[in-house]
Design a protein around this motif. Structure first.
Motif, PDB file in Angstrom:
ATOM      1  N   VAL A  82       0.819  -1.212   0.000  1.00 44.86           N
ATOM      2  CA  VAL A  82       0.000   0.000   0.000  1.00 44.86           C
ATOM      3  C   VAL A  82       0.859   1.271   0.000  1.00 44.86           C
ATOM      4  CG1 VAL A  82      -0.280   0.192   2.507  1.00 44.86           C
ATOM      5  CG2 VAL A  82      -2.054   1.053   1.018  1.00 44.86           C
ATOM      6  N   VAL A  83       2.090   1.181   0.453  1.00 44.84           N
ATOM      7  CA  VAL A  83       2.961   2.370   0.505  1.00 44.84           C
ATOM      8  C   VAL A  83       3.905   2.450  -0.684  1.00 44.84           C
ATOM      9  CG1 VAL A  83       2.853   2.389   3.020  1.00 44.84           C
ATOM     10  CG2 VAL A  83       4.842   1.368   1.890  1.00 44.84           C
ATOM     11  N   ASP A  84       3.994   1.407  -1.485  1.00 47.33           N
ATOM     12  CA  ASP A  84       4.926   1.390  -2.607  1.00 47.33           C
ATOM     13  C   ASP A  84       4.696   2.583  -3.521  1.00 47.33           C
ATOM     14  OD1 ASP A  84       6.032  -0.929  -1.679  1.00 47.33           O
ATOM     15  OD2 ASP A  84       4.991  -2.258  -3.078  1.00 47.33           O
ATOM     16  N   GLY A  85       5.738   3.339  -3.738  1.00 49.03           N
ATOM     17  CA  GLY A  85       5.687   4.470  -4.653  1.00 49.03           C
ATOM     18  C   GLY A  85       5.009   5.714  -4.101  1.00 49.03           C
ATOM     19  N   ASP A  86       4.519   5.681  -2.881  1.00 47.41           N
ATOM     20  CA  ASP A  86       3.813   6.832  -2.311  1.00 47.41           C
ATOM     21  C   ASP A  86       4.699   7.526  -1.280  1.00 47.41           C
ATOM     22  OD1 ASP A  86       2.045   8.707  -1.391  1.00 47.41           O
ATOM     23  OD2 ASP A  86       0.396   7.309  -1.081  1.00 47.41           O
ATOM     24  N   CYS A  88       5.101  10.636  -0.687  1.00 50.72           N
ATOM     25  CA  CYS A  88       4.552  11.848  -0.058  1.00 50.72           C
ATOM     26  C   CYS A  88       3.793  11.557   1.229  1.00 50.72           C
ATOM     27  CB  CYS A  88       3.631  12.580  -1.028  1.00 50.72           C
ATOM     28  SG  CYS A  88       4.499  13.264  -2.446  1.00 50.72           S
ATOM     29  N   ASP A  89       2.993  10.494   1.236  1.00 49.13           N
ATOM     30  CA  ASP A  89       2.124  10.221   2.381  1.00 49.13           C
ATOM     31  C   ASP A  89       2.767   9.382   3.480  1.00 49.13           C
ATOM     32  OD1 ASP A  89       0.005  11.643   1.311  1.00 49.13           O
ATOM     33  OD2 ASP A  89      -0.824   9.900   0.284  1.00 49.13           O
ATOM     34  N   TYR A  90       3.705   8.530   3.152  1.00 51.42           N
ATOM     35  CA  TYR A  90       4.170   7.537   4.107  1.00 51.42           C
ATOM     36  C   TYR A  90       5.639   7.647   4.518  1.00 51.42           C
ATOM     37  CZ  TYR A  90      -0.245   5.306   2.953  1.00 51.42           C
ATOM     38  OH  TYR A  90      -1.579   5.044   2.778  1.00 51.42           O
ATOM     39  N   PHE A  91       6.419   8.403   3.790  1.00 44.62           N
ATOM     40  CA  PHE A  91       7.856   8.438   4.039  1.00 44.62           C
ATOM     41  C   PHE A  91       8.294   9.832   4.486  1.00 44.62           C
ATOM     42  CE2 PHE A  91       7.113   4.877   1.289  1.00 44.62           C
ATOM     43  CZ  PHE A  91       7.987   3.910   1.745  1.00 44.62           C
ATOM     44  N   ASN A  92       9.203   9.852   5.447  1.00 42.27           N
ATOM     45  CA  ASN A  92       9.771  11.111   5.911  1.00 42.27           C
ATOM     46  C   ASN A  92      10.599  11.703   4.770  1.00 42.27           C
ATOM     47  OD1 ASN A  92      11.621  13.023   7.010  1.00 42.27           O
ATOM     48  ND2 ASN A  92      11.344  12.135   9.036  1.00 42.27           N
ATOM     49  N   PRO A  93      10.268  12.913   4.329  1.00 40.92           N
ATOM     50  CA  PRO A  93      10.992  13.492   3.189  1.00 40.92           C
ATOM     51  C   PRO A  93      12.465  13.775   3.478  1.00 40.92           C
ATOM     52  CG  PRO A  93       9.444  15.089   4.115  1.00 40.92           C
ATOM     53  CD  PRO A  93       9.213  13.798   4.825  1.00 40.92           C
ATOM     54  N   GLU A  94      12.812  13.946   4.736  1.00 38.35           N
ATOM     55  CA  GLU A  94      14.204  14.223   5.083  1.00 38.35           C
ATOM     56  C   GLU A  94      15.053  12.963   5.158  1.00 38.35           C
ATOM     57  OE1 GLU A  94      14.273  16.605   8.624  1.00 38.35           O
ATOM     58  OE2 GLU A  94      12.949  18.116   7.735  1.00 38.35           O
ATOM     59  N   SER A  95      14.498  11.895   5.754  1.00 39.08           N
ATOM     60  CA  SER A  95      15.276  10.674   5.948  1.00 39.08           C
ATOM     61  C   SER A  95      14.970   9.586   4.925  1.00 39.08           C
ATOM     62  CB  SER A  95      15.021  10.108   7.350  1.00 39.08           C
ATOM     63  OG  SER A  95      13.687   9.628   7.442  1.00 39.08           O
ATOM     64  N   GLY A  96      13.803   9.672   4.279  1.00 42.79           N
ATOM     65  CA  GLY A  96      13.380   8.620   3.356  1.00 42.79           C
ATOM     66  C   GLY A  96      12.825   7.396   4.060  1.00 42.79           C
ATOM     67  N   GLU A  97      12.714   7.455   5.404  1.00 38.77           N
ATOM     68  CA  GLU A  97      12.231   6.301   6.161  1.00 38.77           C
ATOM     69  C   GLU A  97      10.705   6.252   6.187  1.00 38.77           C
ATOM     70  OE1 GLU A  97      15.628   5.467   9.457  1.00 38.77           O
ATOM     71  OE2 GLU A  97      14.360   7.221   9.785  1.00 38.77           O
TER      72      GLU A  97
END
Length: 170
Positions: A82-86, A88-97
């Motif tokens: 459900v988070v693959d490729g998204d 903006c909604d699921y990943f910290n933009p600074e760390s990528g986590e």
């Protein structure tokens, strides 16, 4: 994994409690085979603190042992597609986590329940972390079948790291 452990409780009566939290979270991530580096927030508080959060977030004006606030709406528990490729909604933009969510634990309840269940404070903390991590992965225990599944998964996670019911404090 980025783990932010905040201690609002004060002096914790568990040797190396931060290591316990980190170890169980790491084991849960490995066990569920999470394909991402994750970010998790853990707050250790008292009965009053968790009651305030429980009341504000769930309109339940009572303390509880643990609260879990997952940031992912899974279609199936533990299915990260459900988070693959998204990003903006699921990943910290600074760390990528992947931002999994928050865990709030009442240390008062840890001590009370450890005594009640006749096992160590460490084992009870580890249990509540494993339980909460499963909620962050989308598992629940609303019906009997789900409850049994969660109990089985919790025990597997805890047994792998030696946090069994007979675990003794060092």
């Amino acid at each position: 994994m980025s783990l932010n452990i905040e201690n609002e409780y004060g002096e914790i009566q568990i040797p190396d409690y931060e290591h316990v939290v980190e170890t169980v979270i790491g084991q849960a991530l490995d066990f569920i085979k999470c394909p991402y580096e994750c970010e998790i927030y853990v707050l250790l508080t008292d009965n009053s603190g968790i009651q305030t959060i429980n009341n504000c977030q769930r309109n339940i004006d009572a303390p509880t042992d643990v609260l879990s606030f997952p940031l992912i709406d899974y279609k199936e528990p533990g299915d990260f597609s459900v988070v693959d490729g998204d990003t903006c909604d699921y990943f910290n933009p600074e760390s990528g986590e992947l931002m999994l969510g928050d865990i709030i634990i009442s240390m008062d309840r840890v001590y009370e329940q450890a005594e009640s269940y006749n096992h160590s404070n460490t084992r009870e903390l580890a249990f509540l972390i494993a339980h909460s991590m499963l909620h962050l992965f989308g598992y629940d225990h609303i019906d009997e079948e789900e409850r049994k599944q969660m109990e089985d998964l919790q025990e597997q996670i805890l047994n792998e790291k030696g946090y069994t019911r007979d675990y003794e404090e060092n």
